[in-house]
Scaffold this motif. Structure first.
Motif, PDB file in Angstrom:
ATOM      1  N   GLU A 296       1.248  -1.338   0.195  1.00  0.00           N
ATOM      2  CA  GLU A 296      -0.074   0.172   0.031  1.00  0.00           C
ATOM      3  C   GLU A 296       0.736   1.211  -0.053  1.00  0.00           C
ATOM      4  O   GLU A 296       0.703   2.380  -0.816  1.00  0.00           O
ATOM      5  N   ALA A 297       1.887   1.440   0.915  1.00  0.00           N
ATOM      6  CA  ALA A 297       2.805   2.572   0.641  1.00  0.00           C
ATOM      7  C   ALA A 297       4.310   2.908  -0.734  1.00  0.00           C
ATOM      8  O   ALA A 297       4.176   3.589  -1.196  1.00  0.00           O
ATOM      9  N   SER A 298       3.906   1.462  -0.981  1.00  0.00           N
ATOM     10  CA  SER A 298       4.754   1.438  -2.323  1.00  0.00           C
ATOM     11  C   SER A 298       3.263   1.720  -3.259  1.00  0.00           C
ATOM     12  O   SER A 298       4.029   2.048  -4.517  1.00  0.00           O
ATOM     13  N   GLY A 299       2.001   1.904  -3.389  1.00  0.00           N
ATOM     14  CA  GLY A 299       1.138   3.264  -4.399  1.00  0.00           C
ATOM     15  C   GLY A 299       0.622   1.500  -5.401  1.00  0.00           C
ATOM     16  O   GLY A 299       0.274   1.940  -6.179  1.00  0.00           O
ATOM     17  N   ALA A 300       0.778   0.313  -4.671  1.00  0.00           N
ATOM     18  CA  ALA A 300       0.525  -0.822  -5.428  1.00  0.00           C
ATOM     19  C   ALA A 300      -0.628  -1.711  -4.329  1.00  0.00           C
ATOM     20  O   ALA A 300       0.112  -2.810  -4.505  1.00  0.00           O
ATOM     21  N   PRO A 301      -1.560  -1.840  -3.305  1.00  0.00           N
ATOM     22  CA  PRO A 301      -1.977  -2.570  -2.295  1.00  0.00           C
ATOM     23  C   PRO A 301      -3.095  -3.529  -2.503  1.00  0.00           C
ATOM     24  O   PRO A 301      -2.481  -4.723  -2.585  1.00  0.00           O
ATOM     25  N   GLU A 302      -3.157  -3.846  -4.352  1.00  0.00           N
ATOM     26  CA  GLU A 302      -3.902  -4.733  -4.299  1.00  0.00           C
ATOM     27  C   GLU A 302      -2.637  -5.650  -4.824  1.00  0.00           C
ATOM     28  O   GLU A 302      -3.309  -6.929  -5.547  1.00  0.00           O
ATOM     29  N   ALA A 303      -1.326  -5.919  -5.280  1.00  0.00           N
ATOM     30  CA  ALA A 303      -1.060  -6.459  -5.714  1.00  0.00           C
ATOM     31  C   ALA A 303       0.032  -6.968  -4.315  1.00  0.00           C
ATOM     32  O   ALA A 303       1.094  -7.206  -4.596  1.00  0.00           O
ATOM     33  N   GLY A 304      -0.776  -6.738  -3.193  1.00  0.00           N
ATOM     34  CA  GLY A 304       0.204  -6.901  -1.734  1.00  0.00           C
ATOM     35  C   GLY A 304       0.319  -8.550  -1.360  1.00  0.00           C
ATOM     36  O   GLY A 304       0.633  -8.564  -0.228  1.00  0.00           O
ATOM     37  N   ALA A 305      -0.449  -9.584  -2.218  1.00  0.00           N
ATOM     38  CA  ALA A 305      -0.928 -11.117  -1.200  1.00  0.00           C
ATOM     39  C   ALA A 305       0.881 -11.274  -1.516  1.00  0.00           C
ATOM     40  O   ALA A 305       1.682 -11.486  -2.178  1.00  0.00           O
ATOM     41  N   GLN A 306       1.134 -11.744  -0.289  1.00  0.00           N
ATOM     42  CA  GLN A 306       2.071 -12.637  -0.265  1.00  0.00           C
ATOM     43  C   GLN A 306       2.320 -13.477  -0.358  1.00  0.00           C
ATOM     44  O   GLN A 306       1.433 -14.759   0.323  1.00  0.00           O
ATOM     45  N   LEU A 307       3.299 -14.030  -0.709  1.00  0.00           N
ATOM     46  CA  LEU A 307       3.777 -15.582  -1.200  1.00  0.00           C
ATOM     47  C   LEU A 307       4.697 -16.203  -0.645  1.00  0.00           C
ATOM     48  O   LEU A 307       5.632 -15.930  -0.069  1.00  0.00           O
ATOM     49  N   GLN A 308       3.488 -17.433  -0.023  1.00  0.00           N
ATOM     50  CA  GLN A 308       3.837 -17.413   1.550  1.00  0.00           C
ATOM     51  C   GLN A 308       4.694 -19.315   1.775  1.00  0.00           C
ATOM     52  O   GLN A 308       3.924 -20.294   0.805  1.00  0.00           O
TER      53      GLN A 308
END
Length: 621
Positions: A296-308
């Motif tokens: 979100e802080a980087s400007g891409a909140p919807e791309a922040g799903a972490q692959l774990q």
């Protein structure tokens, strides 16, 4: 058949709701019976357990006083607390990723095919130092359907060569670019944490650019938090350092020409899953929330799903009684799956003894199979979600991790924090605090510090390749006790017998059984064999019993406080007359003070006591 109308009645309607204050008063009564006076919040505090990172587990969790519960969102949507994908793992379960160790491509190929035929869905290979050579990948993966089985690499400093060899193999086998599923494992900062060797990230950036341009199923970089976990770090420290690593890679990828969304899509995160079930669940949920905040802080909140990628903790694995590791890894695997990990690696129970055999690998892969196919753990998305305890623990852990992440960033970022020694000092302090709990058996280790078995047959495995070293240390929960047991083993090999201590049980079984069992467990944890024959002694028989025991100058009195007052002085005197140089008493200091030399009790520093005992018995360190 008569169908009763739904009249809206509740089965509990006639029972008034209990209040928090009523529960606290009941707790006060229980504490009062045990000799503790506390009321209100203090009574609740008395039943709380302090965890690492300043966290506390409370005895009761309820809705907030204002009745509002924080919004955790939906699975697959920011902040991704409840999962990185809307469907979670309900379709096929989590990816069962088996780790393959060794340097012989032929043997690895045989193991890989056996694993894939029996439930494993992806492979994790060590390439380069400590693993197979990069030019051995083709042989190791002979017969593997590369369009069906994803491959994850761990190649350390040789990540570029290993990645290129794997990508060339996909091309040689005509796997369509959109069908390639791989994690290339580039992790320059993780390698530096392991070895102290700094790497130029330029090759990792180039791999990421290539993957982003035409290989949608490939992740070029791995944010591996295991080096920090294995150095003794807490859950919050592991999360905070993973965030610092991920941010450093985002900066490098952005500087290399990738957009934020593309850069986010090139990272896979690896975390340890431990036998602390709820802390592990909270850790994976908190990790997704934290990374969503970074996105979100980087400007891409919807791309922040972490692959774990979850790996059962090497720190918790023991070398003595390794069969118990099956229980530890089962709990860890379950917690990682419930926490929403995308892929899970269960380390074989003999992992710390050398190269795992076929049986151990079978048990490892079947752990996931049973949890998925028989327990149906993946059928529900975020099954722990909504639990007041889990939600609060997730929130508190996320805040603690974020605070540490900010500390690292203020120090100049992860690379600077590693090179200045800040990370090593912080993790060492955390491990020192935990080591004290282990030494005092406040954190018991089943089969090692609790219920050890000196007569167990050792499990022997072929030696594994040496792990990378030179950077952060690798710690193990059993290391202090392992050192003591190694001294005992050497003594056994040299003399034909283990060091012995005489248990002088006083009175009937009801009086001495509990403390004799406690003392027996404690001394066996250090490799000292307790001799308990005859079943009970008194001042008249103590000397003869001690002389017949073969004890090495040590005895411990075991009984009730009442019998200590009656017999301890006389029995201790008889034992000294028979040659005992030190007489312990199983109980708190203050009991029969004039008659004994030392005390052993719940909460004493068992490692210090056992080390001193072995020293006085003449057992070499």
């Amino acid at each position: 058949m008569t169908v009763l109308p739904d009249d809206g009645l509740s089965l509990a309607a006639e029972f008034p709701d209990a209040t928090h204050e009523q529960w606290q008063r009941l707790v006060e009564g229980v504490l009062r019976k045990s000799g503790k006076e506390a009321s209100g919040e203090a009574a609740e505090d008395a039943l709380s357990t302090r965890l690492e990172d300043g966290l506390t587990t409370r005895p009761l969790y309820t809705a907030p006083p204002d009745g509002t519960v924080p919004d955790t969102g939906f699975p697959g949507f920011a902040p991704f607390i409840r999962g990185g994908r809307p469907e979670g793992t309900t379709a096929n379960g989590w990816d069962v990723r088996q780790r393959l160790a060794g340097t012989d491509p032929q043997r690895l190929n045989e193991a890989a095919l056996a694993d894939l035929e029996n439930g494993v869905t992806s492979l994790w290979l060590t390439v380069g130092r400590g693993g197979i050579p990069a030019d051995g990948l083709a042989r190791a993966l002979d017969g593997v359907y590369l369009d069906l089985a994803p491959i994850a690499l761990d190649a350390g400093a040789g990540y570029a060569e290993a990645a290129r060899a794997l990508l060339d193999l996909y091309a040689a086998r005509s796997v369509a670019p959109e069908a390639v599923r791989a994690s290339l494992g580039a992790d320059p900062l993780g390698h530096e944490a392991r070895t102290g060797e700094a790497l130029d990230p330029a090759a990792a950036v180039e791999l990421a650019r290539e993957a982003a341009a035409g290989l949608p199923g490939v992740r070029a970089l791995t944010v591996d938090a295991l080096p920090y976990h294995e150095a003794g770090g807490s859950a919050a420290e592991e999360l905070g350092l993973s965030l610092a690593t991920g941010v450093a890679y985002l900066r490098a990828l952005s500087a290399g020409g990738l957009g934020v969304e593309a850069a986010l899509g090139q990272l896979e995160f690896r975390y340890a899953a431990t036998a602390d079930q709820f802390l592990t669940i909270a850790k994976f949920r908190a990790a997704r929330r934290l990374w969503a905040r970074i996105a979100e802080a980087s400007g891409a909140p919807e791309a922040g799903a972490q692959l774990q990628h979850a790996v059962t903790s090497p720190v918790m694995m023991t070398r003595r009684d390794p069969w118990v590791n099956m229980l530890r890894t089962t709990v860890a695997c379950m917690a990682a799956g419930v926490g929403g990990a995308d892929s899970v690696t269960v380390l074989p129970f003999d992992n710390e003894l050398g190269l795992p055999d076929a049986f151990a690998r079978r048990i490892a892969r079947n752990t996931s199979t049973i949890l998925l196919e028989e327990s149906h753990l993946a059928r529900v998305i975020d099954p722990a979600g909504g639990s007041y305890y889990v939600e609060r623990l997730t929130d508190e852990l996320a805040h603690a991790a974020w605070e540490f992440f900010q500390t690292v960033e203020k120090a100049g970022g992860l690379a600077a924090a590693l090179r200045s020694g800040m990370v090593a000092e912080r993790l060492a302090a955390t491990w020192a605090e935990r080591s004290e709990k282990l030494a005092k058996r406040r954190e018991p280790i089943t089969g090692v510090s609790e219920f050890p078995l000196l007569s167990e047959k050792p499990v022997v495995r072929e030696a594994a390749p040496a792990a990378p070293s030179g950077g952060l240390p690798r710690v193990r929960r059993d290391e202090a006790y392992e050192a003591l047991r190694a001294r005992s083993d050497a003594h056994l090999a040299a003399t034909g017998a283990r060091p012995r201590i005489f248990l002088a049980a006083l009175g009937p079984a009801a009086a001495h059984t509990a403390r004799a069992t406690f003392a027996s467990n404690l001394f066996q944890a250090g490799g000292v064999e307790p001799v308990h024959d005859p079943v009970s002694v008194d001042p008249r028989t103590a000397a003869a019993a001690y002389a017949a025991s073969g004890a090495d100058g040590m005895a411990v009195l075991c009984s009730s406080d009442a019998l200590y007052e009656e017999q301890a002085a006389a029995v201790a005197g008889a034992l000294r007359a028979a040659g005992a140089t030190t007489v312990f008493l199983a109980g708190r200091p203050g009991t029969a003070e004039a008659s004994v030399d030392e005390y052993v009790f719940a909460g004493c520093d068992a490692v210090a006591v056992l080390s001193s005992v072995l020293d006085r018995m003449g057992v070499p360190a």
